[in-house]
Enzyme design. Structure first.
Site, PDB file in Angstrom:
ATOM      1  N   ASP A  31      56.940  10.933 -32.720  1.00 51.03           N
ATOM      2  CA  ASP A  31      56.814   9.484 -32.980  1.00 51.03           C
ATOM      3  C   ASP A  31      55.366   8.980 -32.527  1.00 51.03           C
ATOM      4  O   ASP A  31      54.819   9.581 -31.632  1.00 51.03           O
ATOM      5  CB  ASP A  31      57.799   8.821 -31.911  1.00 51.03           C
ATOM      6  CG  ASP A  31      58.275   7.209 -32.276  1.00 51.03           C
ATOM      7  OD1 ASP A  31      59.202   6.941 -32.641  1.00 51.03           O
ATOM      8  OD2 ASP A  31      57.181   6.487 -31.886  1.00 51.03           O
ATOM      9  N   ILE A  32      54.872   7.923 -33.026  1.00 50.83           N
ATOM     10  CA  ILE A  32      53.757   7.289 -33.120  1.00 50.83           C
ATOM     11  C   ILE A  32      53.367   6.799 -31.850  1.00 50.83           C
ATOM     12  O   ILE A  32      52.300   6.576 -31.362  1.00 50.83           O
ATOM     13  CB  ILE A  32      52.908   6.728 -34.369  1.00 50.83           C
ATOM     14  CG1 ILE A  32      51.640   6.445 -34.673  1.00 50.83           C
ATOM     15  CG2 ILE A  32      53.559   5.360 -34.290  1.00 50.83           C
ATOM     16  CD1 ILE A  32      51.184   5.924 -36.112  1.00 50.83           C
ATOM     17  N   ASN A  86      69.449   4.370 -33.988  1.00 48.10           N
ATOM     18  CA  ASN A  86      69.379   2.774 -33.987  1.00 48.10           C
ATOM     19  C   ASN A  86      70.007   2.336 -35.426  1.00 48.10           C
ATOM     20  O   ASN A  86      69.604   2.806 -36.461  1.00 48.10           O
ATOM     21  CB  ASN A  86      68.079   2.178 -33.482  1.00 48.10           C
ATOM     22  CG  ASN A  86      67.651   2.559 -32.258  1.00 48.10           C
ATOM     23  OD1 ASN A  86      68.553   2.631 -31.230  1.00 48.10           O
ATOM     24  ND2 ASN A  86      66.454   2.802 -32.185  1.00 48.10           N
ATOM     25  N   VAL A  95      62.618   0.688 -38.878  1.00 48.56           N
ATOM     26  CA  VAL A  95      62.022   1.445 -39.936  1.00 48.56           C
ATOM     27  C   VAL A  95      63.448   1.804 -40.801  1.00 48.56           C
ATOM     28  O   VAL A  95      64.342   2.491 -40.148  1.00 48.56           O
ATOM     29  CB  VAL A  95      61.377   2.790 -39.580  1.00 48.56           C
ATOM     30  CG1 VAL A  95      61.138   3.604 -40.974  1.00 48.56           C
ATOM     31  CG2 VAL A  95      60.133   2.485 -38.936  1.00 48.56           C
ATOM     32  N   HIS A  99      66.710   7.882 -39.060  1.00 46.59           N
ATOM     33  CA  HIS A  99      65.799   8.947 -37.948  1.00 46.59           C
ATOM     34  C   HIS A  99      66.596   8.863 -36.883  1.00 46.59           C
ATOM     35  O   HIS A  99      67.168   7.974 -36.312  1.00 46.59           O
ATOM     36  CB  HIS A  99      64.590   8.364 -38.200  1.00 46.59           C
ATOM     37  CG  HIS A  99      64.309   7.018 -37.642  1.00 46.59           C
ATOM     38  ND1 HIS A  99      64.476   5.775 -38.428  1.00 46.59           N
ATOM     39  CD2 HIS A  99      64.295   6.403 -36.274  1.00 46.59           C
ATOM     40  CE1 HIS A  99      64.388   4.742 -37.905  1.00 46.59           C
ATOM     41  NE2 HIS A  99      64.148   5.031 -36.734  1.00 46.59           N
ATOM     42  N   HIS A 101      66.311  10.074 -33.054  1.00 44.61           N
ATOM     43  CA  HIS A 101      65.087  10.100 -32.184  1.00 44.61           C
ATOM     44  C   HIS A 101      65.701  11.261 -31.113  1.00 44.61           C
ATOM     45  O   HIS A 101      66.961  11.289 -30.613  1.00 44.61           O
ATOM     46  CB  HIS A 101      65.117   9.000 -31.316  1.00 44.61           C
ATOM     47  CG  HIS A 101      64.487   7.614 -31.991  1.00 44.61           C
ATOM     48  ND1 HIS A 101      63.352   7.000 -31.753  1.00 44.61           N
ATOM     49  CD2 HIS A 101      65.260   6.788 -32.877  1.00 44.61           C
ATOM     50  CE1 HIS A 101      63.352   6.027 -32.500  1.00 44.61           C
ATOM     51  NE2 HIS A 101      64.372   5.691 -32.976  1.00 44.61           N
TER      52      HIS A 101
HETATM   53  P1  AMP Z   1      63.587   2.594 -34.763  1.00 41.74           P
HETATM   54  O1  AMP Z   1      63.191   1.403 -33.725  1.00 41.74           O
HETATM   55  O2  AMP Z   1      64.633   3.173 -34.199  1.00 41.74           O
HETATM   56  O3  AMP Z   1      63.613   2.022 -36.186  1.00 41.74           O
HETATM   57  O4  AMP Z   1      62.532   3.373 -34.788  1.00 41.74           O
HETATM   58  C1  AMP Z   1      61.321   3.501 -35.487  1.00 41.74           C
HETATM   59  C2  AMP Z   1      60.288   4.384 -34.658  1.00 41.74           C
HETATM   60  O5  AMP Z   1      59.381   4.808 -35.641  1.00 41.74           O
HETATM   61  C3  AMP Z   1      59.501   3.901 -33.293  1.00 41.74           C
HETATM   62  O6  AMP Z   1      59.906   4.520 -32.391  1.00 41.74           O
HETATM   63  C4  AMP Z   1      58.143   3.888 -34.288  1.00 41.74           C
HETATM   64  O7  AMP Z   1      57.264   4.167 -33.068  1.00 41.74           O
HETATM   65  C5  AMP Z   1      58.096   5.208 -35.272  1.00 41.74           C
HETATM   66  N1  AMP Z   1      57.068   5.000 -36.215  1.00 41.74           N
HETATM   67  C6  AMP Z   1      56.666   4.027 -36.815  1.00 41.74           C
HETATM   68  N2  AMP Z   1      55.694   4.160 -37.416  1.00 41.74           N
HETATM   69  C7  AMP Z   1      55.475   5.673 -37.463  1.00 41.74           C
HETATM   70  C8  AMP Z   1      54.475   6.583 -37.970  1.00 41.74           C
HETATM   71  N3  AMP Z   1      53.744   6.184 -38.804  1.00 41.74           N
HETATM   72  N4  AMP Z   1      54.619   7.897 -37.652  1.00 41.74           N
HETATM   73  C9  AMP Z   1      55.502   8.330 -36.537  1.00 41.74           C
HETATM   74  N5  AMP Z   1      56.207   7.353 -35.836  1.00 41.74           N
HETATM   75  C10 AMP Z   1      56.251   6.273 -36.495  1.00 41.74           C
END
Ligand code: AMP
Ligand code: ZN
Length: 112
Positions: A31-32, A86, A95, A99, A101
């Site tokens: 995760d970024i 989520n 996003v 995914h 986590h």
């Molecule tokens: P969610 O809030 O469950 O949709 O989680 C989205 C996750 O994607 C968050 O923890 C972000 O930090 C992560 N995220 C967003 N953009 C990127 C990226 N380019 N590379 C890796 N993780 C990302």
């Protein structure tokens, strides 16, 4: 592959990510913006916007088993970790490509 989907672009290598595992069905990357010492995202290669649209039991199982296998490889199986997916606004999804986590590496706090 959905146009303008960040995680489709990561899955297809059109944008970079710190990928730690990949097979024919899933990709796992760091995760970024990590919320814990270990924070990995496991995504399917196919575009599914929310878990409400996940109907493939085999893929669902593969996502979970990939996560548990990675947790073991990352050394957090015994100390413990959390798997979170989520969904939509109340779930805090940002996003819209599903995914899982993997969060661990220290004592996790509140679920909410
Ligand atoms: P969610 O809030 O469950 O949709 O989680 C989205 C996750 O994607 C968050 O923890 C972000 O930090 C992560 N995220 C967003 N953009 C990127 C990226 N380019 N590379 C890796 N993780 C990302
Ligand atoms: Zn996508």
């Amino acid at each position: 592959m959905a146009e303008n989907c960040l995680f489709c672009k990561i899955a297809s290598k059109r944008i970079p990510a710190d990928v730690i595992f990949e097979d024919d069905k899933v990709v796992a990357f760091k995760d970024i913006e990590p919320q814990a010492p270990v924070h990995i995202l496991v995504i399917p290669k196919v575009h599914i916007p929310t878990i409400n649209g996940l109907s493939d039991a085999s893929l669902a199982g593969h996502l979970v088993l990939t996560a548990t296998s990675l947790a073991s490889q990352l050394g957090i199986s015994e100390s413990g970790y959390r798997l979170v997916m989520n969904c939509n606004e109340d779930g805090g999804q940002t996003v819209f490509h599903i995914h899982l986590h993997i969060l661990g590496g220290h004592q996790l706090t509140s679920m909410v």
